[in-house]
Each structure stands twice: as structure tokens, then as C-alpha cells.
Design a protein around this motif. Structure first.
Motif, short mmCIF file in Angstrom:
data_model
loop_
_atom_site.label_atom_id
_atom_site.label_comp_id
_atom_site.label_asym_id
_atom_site.label_seq_id
_atom_site.Cartn_x
_atom_site.Cartn_y
_atom_site.Cartn_z
N MET A 1 47.79 27.63 25.50
CA MET A 1 47.36 29.10 25.93
C MET A 1 48.58 30.10 25.88
N ARG A 2 48.43 31.46 25.39
CA ARG A 2 49.40 32.07 25.19
C ARG A 2 49.60 33.15 26.50
N ILE A 3 50.94 33.30 26.70
CA ILE A 3 51.07 33.93 28.04
C ILE A 3 51.63 35.26 27.71
N MET A 4 51.14 36.30 28.73
CA MET A 4 51.87 37.66 28.53
C MET A 4 52.26 38.13 29.95
N ARG A 5 53.01 39.46 29.44
CA ARG A 5 53.42 39.89 30.98
C ARG A 5 52.25 41.03 31.27
N ALA A 6 52.04 41.02 32.57
CA ALA A 6 50.85 41.94 33.16
C ALA A 6 51.09 42.33 34.48
N ALA A 7 50.54 43.46 34.99
CA ALA A 7 50.39 44.00 36.25
C ALA A 7 49.02 43.59 36.87
N PHE A 8 49.12 43.01 37.88
CA PHE A 8 47.61 42.23 38.60
C PHE A 8 47.56 42.39 40.03
N ALA A 9 46.43 42.24 40.36
CA ALA A 9 46.40 41.98 41.74
C ALA A 9 46.35 40.59 42.05
N SER A 10 47.12 40.32 43.25
CA SER A 10 47.18 38.82 43.31
C SER A 10 46.78 38.65 44.82
N ARG A 11 46.48 39.55 45.40
CA ARG A 11 45.67 39.54 46.81
C ARG A 11 45.09 41.00 47.11
N PHE A 12 44.64 41.12 48.16
CA PHE A 12 44.29 42.29 48.63
C PHE A 12 44.85 42.89 49.79
N ASP A 13 45.23 44.13 49.80
CA ASP A 13 45.90 44.82 51.02
C ASP A 13 45.30 46.26 51.24
N ASP A 14 44.68 46.50 52.19
CA ASP A 14 43.90 47.69 52.33
C ASP A 14 44.78 48.54 52.98
N ALA A 15 45.64 48.17 53.65
CA ALA A 15 46.62 49.17 54.48
C ALA A 15 47.72 49.48 53.34
N ASP A 16 48.23 48.45 52.88
CA ASP A 16 49.47 48.78 51.74
C ASP A 16 49.15 48.10 50.56
N PRO A 17 48.14 48.87 49.61
CA PRO A 17 48.01 48.40 48.33
C PRO A 17 49.14 48.10 47.37
N LEU A 18 50.31 48.57 47.67
CA LEU A 18 51.34 48.49 46.67
C LEU A 18 51.74 47.02 46.75
N ALA A 19 51.57 46.52 48.17
CA ALA A 19 52.13 45.21 48.50
C ALA A 19 51.22 44.06 47.84
N ALA A 20 50.19 44.35 47.12
CA ALA A 20 49.22 43.54 46.58
C ALA A 20 49.21 43.41 45.25
N LEU A 21 50.24 44.34 44.84
CA LEU A 21 50.47 44.15 43.07
C LEU A 21 51.53 43.30 42.98
N THR A 22 51.44 42.53 41.75
CA THR A 22 52.22 41.64 41.21
C THR A 22 52.55 41.90 39.85
N VAL A 23 53.66 42.07 39.53
CA VAL A 23 54.12 42.08 37.92
C VAL A 23 54.65 40.72 37.57
#
Ligand SMILES: NC(=O)c1ccc[n+]([C@@H]2O[C@H](COP(=O)([O-])OP(=O)(O)OC[C@H]3O[C@@H](n4cnc5c(N)ncnc54)[C@H](OP(=O)(O)O)[C@@H]3O)[C@@H](O)[C@H]2O)c1
Length: 320
Positions: A1-23
Motif C-alpha cells: 500500500m502506498r502512503i501519501m501526505r494528507a489533511a484529514f478529519a481524525s475526529r469531530f469537534d463541533d466547538a473547535d473544528p481546527l482541533a479535529a484536523l490532522t496532517v
């Protein structure tokens, strides 16, 4: 399986959506069918949709991690620069379709998989970073004005929440079509900038000098009453979003007395994206770009969109 860099939602955070972002690293998307291909992304842009996803709107926990991003320009397997149409057939979804990052991995990655028929040639005189603004926000605005709003029958158009991606698109397109355009924004600085796009800027809720034939509504509860009050007899109020609340009070007396049409719409067709690309290329209309951020600083791009200070589209350069 090839791996690549990505920006993804790793969880949900209604109050602080930026905290749910993982790169970080994610597997390269698989090809669900023979007619799907992998595109190397060169430019993408953010939409409010990405913030909704981080808040958990439209995604279920079992779909995580989900690579975000609806818009992309990239290089197809034959080496051609292509614009990605982001609506993909999705059996099992009640709509029969979904937008990239809803069921299938999105565009904020090194590579994205789509049906080959979702690729349109990048017009020669359109920069990849400009074209990456068009497939979601600009396509939505185009359809709101044309197929849904019947803007060709209109003299005047009102656009609510002028700083947004869809809203700046609607102002620029309606002005290029020769319409009188009014635009509201909460911010004096954004009102100044929208004037440069050809609109008459007004404060939210302010009485317009005339009633309009088409209203472009993406804000929702905060502006809907003003949209109703500003509408001329027979006007079309076209709704594609509800950033500030989806349950406005609606004065039905005004709806029937003024014979208003309240029309919902989502995205557009591949043919409409082709028409939009041609219109921009031929008429010299270019997307309103707030900022171009290298993928290495994609978190900053999200922070910019979330701040509410952006005017126009926040673009991500995947080649930087
Ligand atoms: N259905 C579809 O196919 C589709 C496609 C694209 C977008 N959308 C939806 O359309 C909406 C806009 O998307 P976008 O990407 O253009 O978002 P955006 O760039 O983040 O813009 C949102 C704009 O809404 C206005 N706004 C936000 N909160 C407000 C409030 N409380 N009162 C008044 N105005 C407010 C702001 O205008 P000012 O700061 O100028 O006041 C802001 O610039 C989102 O809800 C998105 O999900 C739907």
C-alpha cells in the motif's frame, strides 16, 4: 500500500473544528471501479464544507479518518493537467451521489481517485491555483445564478454574506453578466472590497434602493428575512448553504403575496462546470483568491477560513 501526505478529519469537534484536523500520512486512495483513475493534485482550495466535516456534519464516526477537500486541479495518468469535478456516483447514498470527502477520500492530499469522466481539461490561460477555486464554490454560484435563479431574466441580484467563497463568486459572475449587484457583509473592510468586484455594498439588513429578482443565500437564519424583504414580485431566492443557521423564520405571507420562489440547490453538473470554465477563460473572469498557502502549511489555510476574515477563496498549493 502506498502512503501519501494528507489533511484529514481524525475526529469531530463541533466547538473547535481546527482541533479535529490532522496532517499526516494516509494510504493512497484505492480505485473502486475500472473507470476510476488517480490524479496527482497540484492545487486545491478550501470550502466551508471542510469545516462542517471537522465538526461532524455529514460524516459518521466509522468513516474516520476522512481526507478532506472537495476541489482539485491535478495531473492525470497520461500527464494532462485536469480540473476535478467533485461529485461522484455513490450507491447507498440517498442522493445517489456524494461530494469528494463525504464517502470517498478528498483532495487535500498528494493524490485523489475519481472516475475518469470527472476530469475536465484545464483551460490553457487559467492558472491551476485559480481553477482550483471553481469546482465547488464557483460551480455552486454559477448554478444558483443560471439554472436555478434564471438570472438572464433578472436586472438586479442580492448576494448575502459577501466575503464567502460562494458569495464572492456570485458577485463576480453576476457583475460580469451585466447585472446590478447588491452585497451585504458584516465587515466594513469586506464591503469596501466587494465594491471593487462591481457590487453596491450594504450593511446586513439594510433597505436596498430597489427590489431584486434573484437572491443568493448561503448565510441562512441571519439574513433570510432580509432576503425575503428585498425580493421583487416573482423573485427567486436560491439557497445553497446555511452557515449561520438552517432554521430561519419565514414570513409565508410575503412568499405567497410576492409570488416568490425559494429554491434549493447543490453543486452543479459536469456540463455546468465546463460552461463555467469557458466563461471564466473567455470573459477574463478570475476567482477571488484570499490567499495561496503551501500544503506544508495547510493548517494555516484552515485557520484562515475558520477566522471568518477571508475574502474569497483560500487556495492550497500542493507543489510548494
Ligand atoms: N450546497 C452546495 O453545493 C454548497 C456548495 C458550496 C458551499 N455551500 C455552503 O454555502 C455556505 C458558504 O460556503 P463558503 O465556502 O462560501 O463559506 P465561507 O467562504 O466560509 O463564507 C461564509 C460567509 O457567510 C457569512 N456569514 C457567516 N456567518 C454569518 C453570520 N452569522 N451572519 C451573517 N453572515 C455570516 C460571512 O460573510 P461576511 O463575513 O461577509 O458577513 C462569510 O463570509 C456554507 O454553509 C457551505 O456549506 C454549499
Amino acid at each position: 500500500m502506498r502512503i501519501m501526505r494528507a489533511a484529514f478529519a481524525s475526529r469531530f469537534d463541533d466547538a473547535d473544528p481546527l482541533a479535529a484536523l490532522t496532517v499526516g500520512e494516509q494510504p493512497e486512495p484505492s480505485l473502486p471501479d475500472d473507470d476510476w483513475v488517480t490524479v496527482r493534485v497540484t492545487a486545491s482550495s478550501l470550502n466551508h464544507h471542510d469545516l462542517w466535516s471537522l465538526r461532524g456534519v455529514g460524516l459518521r464516526p466509522e468513516q474516520l479518518p476522512m481526507i478532506l477537500g472537495c476541489d482539485a486541479v491535478g495531473i492525470d495518468p497520461d500527464g494532462n493537467a485536469m480540473v476535478v469535478y467533485p461529485v461522484v456516483p455513490t450507491p447507498g447514498d440517498p442522493r445517489g451521489m456524494s461530494i469528494l470527502s463525504e464517502h470517498f477520500p478528498g483532495t487535500l492530499a498528494e493524490r485523489v481517485a475519481v472516475p475518469r469522466s470527472n476530469l475536465l481539461p484545464l483551460p490553457a490561460d487559467l492558472a491551476a491555483t485559480d481553477a482550483a477555486c471553481l469546482p465547488t464554490a464557483w460551480l455552486t454560484a454559477w448554478r444558483m445564478l443560471t439554472a436555478r435563479g434564471r438570472v438572464e431574466e433578472a436586472d438586479a441580484v442580492l448576494v448575502q454574506g459577501a466575503g464567502g467563497g460562494v458569495a464572492t463568486a456570485a458577485v463576480a459572475l453576476a457583475a460580469a453578466m451585466g447585472k446590478r449587484v447588491y452585497a451585504t457583509s458584516r465587515h466594513p473592510a469586506k464591503r469596501e472590497r466587494i465594491v471593487q468586484l462591481g457590487a453596491t455594498a450594504v450593511e446586513p439588513g439594510a433597505r436596498l434602493p430597489e427590489r431584486v429578482d434573484v437572491v443568493i443565500e448561503t448565510v441562512g437564519a441571519a439574513t433570510f428575512d432580509h432576503s425575503l424583504k428585498s425580493a421583487a414580485p416573482g423573485a427567486r431566492i436560491v439557497v445553497s448553504g446555511a452557515t449561520a443557521g438552517h432554521e430561519p423564520q419565514v414570513n409565508l405571507r410575503r412568499v405567497f403575496a410576492m409570488q416568490l420562489e425559494i429554491l434549493g440547490t447543490s453543486m452543479g453538473t459536469p456540463g455546468e462546470l465546463a460552461d463555467l470554465l469557458a466563461f471564466c477563460a473567455e470573459r477574463g473572469v478570475r476567482p477571488v483568491v484570499d490567499s495561496v498557502v503551501p500544503f506544508s502549511r495547510v493548517e494555516d489555510a484552515f485557520a484562515r477560513l475558520h477566522s471568518g476574515d477571508a475574502f474569497g477563496k483560500v487556495v492550497v498549493d500542493h507543489t510548494a
